[in-house]
Design an enzyme around this catalytic site. Structure first.
Site, PDB file in Angstrom:
ATOM      1  N   TYR A  46      -4.463  36.946  42.646  1.00 23.84           N
ATOM      2  CA  TYR A  46      -4.863  36.332  41.367  1.00 23.84           C
ATOM      3  C   TYR A  46      -3.689  35.601  40.711  1.00 23.84           C
ATOM      4  O   TYR A  46      -3.806  34.443  40.297  1.00 23.84           O
ATOM      5  CB  TYR A  46      -5.389  37.421  40.441  1.00 23.84           C
TER       6      TYR A  46
ATOM      7  N   SER B  49      -2.771  31.743  33.214  1.00 24.21           N
ATOM      8  CA  SER B  49      -2.627  33.112  32.714  1.00 24.21           C
ATOM      9  C   SER B  49      -1.144  33.436  32.572  1.00 24.21           C
ATOM     10  O   SER B  49      -0.309  32.821  33.247  1.00 24.21           O
ATOM     11  CB  SER B  49      -3.239  34.093  33.724  1.00 24.21           C
TER      12      SER B  49
HETATM   13  P1  NAD Z   1     -15.198  36.711  32.090  1.00 22.17           P
HETATM   14  O1  NAD Z   1     -15.573  37.709  33.098  1.00 22.17           O
HETATM   15  O2  NAD Z   1     -15.946  36.721  30.820  1.00 22.17           O
HETATM   16  O3  NAD Z   1     -15.311  35.249  32.671  1.00 22.17           O
HETATM   17  C1  NAD Z   1     -15.146  34.932  34.014  1.00 22.17           C
HETATM   18  C2  NAD Z   1     -16.359  34.119  34.400  1.00 22.17           C
HETATM   19  O4  NAD Z   1     -16.109  33.522  35.663  1.00 22.17           O
HETATM   20  C3  NAD Z   1     -17.624  34.943  34.589  1.00 22.17           C
HETATM   21  O5  NAD Z   1     -18.340  35.061  33.389  1.00 22.17           O
HETATM   22  C4  NAD Z   1     -18.389  34.127  35.621  1.00 22.17           C
HETATM   23  O6  NAD Z   1     -19.367  33.344  34.996  1.00 22.17           O
HETATM   24  C5  NAD Z   1     -17.343  33.205  36.197  1.00 22.17           C
HETATM   25  N1  NAD Z   1     -17.303  33.340  37.654  1.00 22.17           N
HETATM   26  C6  NAD Z   1     -16.615  34.234  38.392  1.00 22.17           C
HETATM   27  N2  NAD Z   1     -16.853  34.034  39.705  1.00 22.17           N
HETATM   28  C7  NAD Z   1     -17.716  32.982  39.777  1.00 22.17           C
HETATM   29  C8  NAD Z   1     -18.339  32.284  40.843  1.00 22.17           C
HETATM   30  N3  NAD Z   1     -18.101  32.618  42.127  1.00 22.17           N
HETATM   31  N4  NAD Z   1     -19.179  31.276  40.547  1.00 22.17           N
HETATM   32  C9  NAD Z   1     -19.417  30.921  39.264  1.00 22.17           C
HETATM   33  N5  NAD Z   1     -18.836  31.541  38.204  1.00 22.17           N
HETATM   34  C10 NAD Z   1     -18.006  32.541  38.471  1.00 22.17           C
HETATM   35  O7  NAD Z   1     -13.639  36.876  31.842  1.00 22.17           O
HETATM   36  P2  NAD Z   1     -12.567  35.984  31.055  1.00 22.17           P
HETATM   37  O8  NAD Z   1     -11.417  36.876  30.887  1.00 22.17           O
HETATM   38  O9  NAD Z   1     -13.150  35.322  29.899  1.00 22.17           O
HETATM   39  O10 NAD Z   1     -12.148  34.924  32.149  1.00 22.17           O
HETATM   40  C11 NAD Z   1     -12.122  33.537  31.896  1.00 22.17           C
HETATM   41  C12 NAD Z   1     -10.854  32.926  32.445  1.00 22.17           C
HETATM   42  O11 NAD Z   1      -9.748  33.390  31.708  1.00 22.17           O
HETATM   43  C13 NAD Z   1     -10.559  33.244  33.917  1.00 22.17           C
HETATM   44  O12 NAD Z   1     -10.121  32.067  34.560  1.00 22.17           O
HETATM   45  C14 NAD Z   1      -9.432  34.241  33.823  1.00 22.17           C
HETATM   46  O13 NAD Z   1      -8.617  34.212  34.959  1.00 22.17           O
HETATM   47  C15 NAD Z   1      -8.716  33.731  32.591  1.00 22.17           C
HETATM   48  N6  NAD Z   1      -7.819  34.699  31.985  1.00 22.17           N
HETATM   49  C16 NAD Z   1      -8.311  35.840  31.432  1.00 22.17           C
HETATM   50  C17 NAD Z   1      -7.430  36.743  30.882  1.00 22.17           C
HETATM   51  C18 NAD Z   1      -7.915  38.025  30.265  1.00 22.17           C
HETATM   52  O14 NAD Z   1      -7.086  38.871  29.957  1.00 22.17           O
HETATM   53  N7  NAD Z   1      -9.184  38.225  30.053  1.00 22.17           N
HETATM   54  C19 NAD Z   1      -6.060  36.473  30.864  1.00 22.17           C
HETATM   55  C20 NAD Z   1      -5.605  35.307  31.422  1.00 22.17           C
HETATM   56  C21 NAD Z   1      -6.489  34.418  31.982  1.00 22.17           C
END
Ligand code: NAD
Ligand code: MG
Length: 298
Positions: A203, A190
């Protein structure tokens, strides 16, 4: 109808945030209950056979960025094992249908990645159901803001590390045993790894760990012909943000800090996950591909 190949202005390609972005759900949240609905490429991502016949495991595949990667992988010709939490079944089933609509195999394996046995079982299921594994995309993640370190409990800190760091370690370890030369692992860091927000102490620290872990592991397994790389998204409109990833009040300005002045959509992350999974990136090893709307990174 546009897709990722349409020539257009990236500042206007997707909407800026506004008051309608302020919403709250309980963790882990459902994408289908968000307004506006995030775009994970359901109707727009166009595949061109870049991953024909590949066997992928995608965690967090039900929603957001993981969903976008899972859809893109299937449209590029891969079979996909989807990992997500049981509460997310409704979102996951939509992804299963989209993958099957491409004539690809979708294997849904709900469970908790904080459990090592689940992680090992997930990889074993892929080997059994798909006949192997040659792409591992670790995209599941936990982000819950806490203003003050005094209020950050050990349980919370531990859950964030288990989800973001330990699960990646367990899944990589289990997958590498089965991977043939040419296989690829893509982890998800991230912008928070470089510009940590004070309210995301735990985080942001996991995201820096993911970068460093990936750069070390990449060197370790390169001689096996396995490539490890990272995608580092910026602010992307996904459930993670509305379940306590950010305070609700700030969501109306979500993504405004980027040079593009808008949030990213999950579908805009998909090509990075495809590129790093495919042999197109054969000489790219231990790299972090930033897809963050233009925020400078080291
Ligand atoms: P999202 O909520 O759609 O996806 C996160 C997913 O993590 C959930 O759908 C869930 O299935 C899974 N998860 C969480 N805890 C879990 C557990 N204990 N067991 C199994 N699955 C679990 O959100 P997203 O933003 O698409 O996140 C995906 C990745 O992208 C993450 O690693 C997040 O840190 C990263 N990210 C997101 C952003 C943003 O702005 N959205 C920015 C940088 C990085
Ligand atoms: Mg989800």
């Amino acid at each position: 109808m546009t897709d990722q190949y349409t020539f257009q202005d990236p500042t206007k390609q997707f909407p800026k945030a506004g008051p309608e972005f302020q919403q709250k759900q309980e963790e882990p949240g459902l994408q289908k209950e968000m307004t506006p609905l995030p775009d994970s490429g359901e109707t727009s991502y166009r595949g061109t056979g870049r991953l024909t016949g590949r066997k992928a495991v995608v965690t967090g595949a039900d929603s957001g960025i993981g969903r976008a990667a899972a859809i893109a992988y299937a449209r590029e010709g891969a079979d996909v094992v989807l990992a997500y939490l049981p509460e997310e079944e409704a979102d996951a089933q939509e992804v299963v249908k989209l993958i099957e609509a491409e004539g690809r195999k979708a294997v849904a394996v709900p469970g908790d990645v904080r459990d090592e046995r689940y992680c090992v079982n997930l990889i074993e299921t892929a080997v059994k159901e798909l006949g192997g594994i040659d792409i591992l995309a670790n995209i599941a993640g936990k982000q819950q803001f806490v203003e003050q370190i005094e209020d950050l409990t050990t349980e919370h800190f531990d859950a964030t590390f288990k989800t973001n760091v330990y699960a990646m370690f367990w899944l990589c370890k289990a997958a590498i045993k089965h991977m043939q030369p040419g296989s690829t692992i893509i982890n998800t860091a991230s912008i928070e790894a470089y510009e940590p927000e004070p309210i995301l102490l735990d985080y942001a620290t996991t995201k820096a760990s993911i970068n460093t872990f990936s750069k070390a592991l990449a060197q370790q397994v390169a001689e096996k012909g396995i490539r490890v790389n990272v995608v580092a998204p910026g602010p992307v409109w996904t459930p993670l943000q509305v379940v306590g990833g950010q305070p609700t009040e700030v969501l109306k300005e979500f993504g405004e800090e980027t040079p593009l002045k808008r949030p990213g959509q999950p579908v805009e992350m998909a090509p990075a996950f495809v590129f790093l999974a495919s042999p197109e990136s054969s000489y790219v090893v231990g790299e972090t591909l930033n897809a963050n709307g233009g925020m400078p990174t080291p």
